[in-house]
Scaffold this active site. Structure first.
Site, short mmCIF file in Angstrom:
data_model
loop_
_atom_site.label_atom_id
_atom_site.label_comp_id
_atom_site.label_asym_id
_atom_site.label_seq_id
_atom_site.Cartn_x
_atom_site.Cartn_y
_atom_site.Cartn_z
N LYS A 15 9.75 11.84 30.20
CA LYS A 15 10.44 12.20 28.85
C LYS A 15 11.78 12.89 29.28
O LYS A 15 12.81 12.85 28.25
CB LYS A 15 9.50 12.98 27.97
N GLY A 39 5.82 19.66 31.78
CA GLY A 39 6.73 19.76 32.62
C GLY A 39 7.66 18.75 32.57
O GLY A 39 7.58 17.72 32.52
N HIS A 40 9.12 19.32 32.09
CA HIS A 40 9.92 18.36 31.75
C HIS A 40 11.30 18.20 32.74
O HIS A 40 11.82 19.41 33.04
CB HIS A 40 10.41 18.52 30.36
N PRO A 305 -1.66 15.53 42.36
CA PRO A 305 -1.35 14.06 42.19
C PRO A 305 -2.08 13.51 41.11
O PRO A 305 -3.17 13.71 40.66
CB PRO A 305 -2.11 13.73 43.64
N LYS A 332 10.46 3.54 34.62
CA LYS A 332 9.74 3.21 36.09
C LYS A 332 9.35 1.88 36.22
O LYS A 332 8.62 1.83 37.26
CB LYS A 332 8.57 4.26 36.33
N GLY A 416 15.89 3.90 37.06
CA GLY A 416 16.02 4.81 38.12
C GLY A 416 15.96 6.27 37.59
O GLY A 416 16.07 6.38 36.49
P1 IMP Z 1 -4.33 21.61 28.79
O1 IMP Z 1 -3.28 20.98 27.80
O2 IMP Z 1 -3.95 22.58 29.82
O3 IMP Z 1 -5.44 22.23 27.87
O4 IMP Z 1 -5.13 20.27 29.53
C1 IMP Z 1 -5.97 19.32 28.67
C2 IMP Z 1 -5.62 17.92 29.52
O5 IMP Z 1 -4.43 17.43 28.99
C3 IMP Z 1 -5.77 18.02 31.14
O6 IMP Z 1 -6.38 16.65 31.45
C4 IMP Z 1 -4.35 17.90 31.39
O7 IMP Z 1 -4.18 17.39 32.71
C5 IMP Z 1 -3.77 17.19 30.41
N1 IMP Z 1 -2.21 17.68 30.34
C6 IMP Z 1 -1.89 18.89 29.51
N2 IMP Z 1 -0.45 18.81 29.62
C7 IMP Z 1 0.02 17.63 30.42
C8 IMP Z 1 1.04 17.08 30.42
O8 IMP Z 1 2.16 17.71 30.21
N3 IMP Z 1 1.25 15.99 31.17
C9 IMP Z 1 0.09 15.29 31.45
N4 IMP Z 1 -0.97 15.92 31.48
C10 IMP Z 1 -1.10 17.05 30.60
#
Ligand code: IMP
Length: 430
Positions: A15, A39-40, A305, A332, A416
């Site tokens: 994103k 994380g953006h 990962p 991707k 890319g």
């Molecule tokens: P929480 O948002 O920290 O409560 O996590 C709940 C679930 O959402 C977990 O499986 C996290 O890995 C997933 N999750 C939260 N934020 C992100 C994101 O920005 N990207 C991908 N997975 C996320």
């Protein structure tokens, strides 16, 4: 014009780069949900910046950036992010503001999450440990502390006493250390010192509606992805906020009729971090590793990962419908150079065909069998292609198939990680 951009899978769809593209023509960028769980990765010229709380407009000099009403903000992470970016000279936005209605991630929210996830053992959600769930929980329990409350700390004493009385039994039950008012006020004073200069002195809703009436472009960006939505996602393995585009209205303070377009971002495959069902997960470890390495599939927040799986038509149809998508960005696809792509077309559940992911629930997932369609492999590097015609035929077929399955136009194909590595088919601002 008002546009919404959000992830249409389980987050991590790339994103940051694409929101950057839409930001270029937006006077205002607002993030509507979530907190430092996301994380953006923002690419600006030769520089790369990862933000967890600040909207993608933060690196663009022309943009006003706001942290919206339904965000949950950890003041210490906000402070670090702002200071790191200031030190590097990458925080260029015209204005940075926080809605007074946004919620504060309090230290006991972080602690409760840590204690509960540990106690759940194998049944843990696998959260990012950023206090997201407990903060939203306190908000709907009507015991949250909002950013605007920092300007009225002297009036908060009774409210904080109620919080202490309600949270301590659980914290002590899990073996944590009890809180008292003094400990909480110490934190709130620290938070006030950090956040006061950024707290908006006007409702975010008013700022955005005035700008929209004046004909300015406003970009609303979501964090995570639509399958992590607390209601519509793969519950209970979801985040605690609403991630679908409809939630952008509350997160900004506008009505649904003000939104002109909604773009969902997907990868040409899927990934997940944390626990929970992943029906199209690639079980061939070597292949999964190849895609993970090529796609850089490691969490931008936690470094974990990511699990890798095939694109899923039932998931796509669900996201398009529930998100009200008017267009799609695919990222991707270039990763499939030398890899035969597959797409899950539907599932079989006890002999029944399932074509939409929301026809399944947590009790069905283990029995649902994915049915795949195999596509042809391409061997060329496609990162220099700037139109559909220059793509190798199998790559054209892949994107065509994704568009057919989605049932909405593809607006951009990212080929890319650099900002200019795109095939632009439509620009929704025009
Ligand atoms: P929480 O948002 O920290 O409560 O996590 C709940 C679930 O959402 C977990 O499986 C996290 O890995 C997933 N999750 C939260 N934020 C992100 C994101 O920005 N990207 C991908 N997975 C996320």
């Amino acid at each position: 014009m008002i546009g919404v951009v959000g992830g249409a899978q389980w987050g991590d769809e790339g994103k940051g780069k694409l929101t950057g593209f839409f930001t270029k023509e937006a006077a205002i960028v607002v993030r509507f949900n979530g907190g430092a769980n996301s994380g953006h990765t923002l690419v600006f010229g030769a520089e790369t910046t990862i933000t967890h709380l600040l909207p993608s407009g933060a690196v663009h000099p022309h943009a006003q950036c706001f942290l919206g009403n339904d965000m949950v903000i950890d003041p210490l992470i906000f402070d670090k992010e702002v200071k790191d970016m200031q030190a590097k000279g990458t925080l260029r936005c015209k204005r940075l503001g926080i809605s007074p209605l946004a919620s504060l991630v309090m230290p006991y929210c972080l602690e409760l999450e840590r204690l509960r996830e540990k106690a759940r053992g194998k049944a843990a959600i696998g959260t990012t440990m950023r206090g997201i769930g407990p903060t939203y929980e306190m908000k709907v329990r009507r015991l949250g502390i909002r950013v605007g409350d920092l300007l009225h700390l002297e009036k908060l004493s009774d409210y904080v006493s109620t919080i202490v009385a309600e949270i301590n039994p659980e914290i002590c039950h899990w073996g944590g250390q009890a809180y008292n008012n003094g400990r909480i006020f110490e934190f709130l004073e620290q938070a006030r010192a950090i956040m006061q200069p950024f707290i908006l002195d006007q409702p975010l809703s008013q700022i955005v509606c005035t700008a929209a009436a004046a004909g300015q472009n406003i970009l609303i960006e979501g964090a995570q992805g639509m399958e992590l939505d607390v209601t519509h996602g793969t519950y209970p393995y979801v985040t605690s906020s609403s991630t679908i585009a409809g939630a952008a209205c509350s997160g900004v303070g506008i009505g649904p009729r003000m939104i002109d377009w909604v773009i969902g971002i997907i990868k040409a495959y899927c990934t997940r971090v944390g626990n929970g069902p992943f029906l199209t997960k690639i079980t061939d470890q070597e292949l999964a590793k190849k895609i993970r390495e090529a796609g850089g599939e490691y969490g931008a927040t936690t470094g974990r990962p990511r699990d890798v799986g095939w694109l899923c038509r039932a998931q796509l149809r669900h996201a398009v419908r529930v998100g009200g998508l008017t267009g799609l960005v695919v990222t991707k696809g270039d990763i499939f150079k030398g890899i035969k792509p597959k797409i899950c077309t539907h599932y079989l559940l006890g002999g029944r065909e399932i074509h939409d992911l929301d026809e399944l629930n947590m009790w069905d997932y283990p029995a649902a069998v994915p049915v795949y369609e195999e596509l042809e492999e391409f061997t060329e590097d496609i990162s220099s292609c700037r139109d559909l015609a220059s793509l190798p035929k199998p790559a054209q077929a892949l994107f065509q198939r994704i568009g057919d399955f989605a049932g909405v136009p593809l607006v951009i194909i990212s080929v890319g990680k650099d900002n200019d590595q795109n095939i632009i088919l439509q620009n929704p601002w025009h």
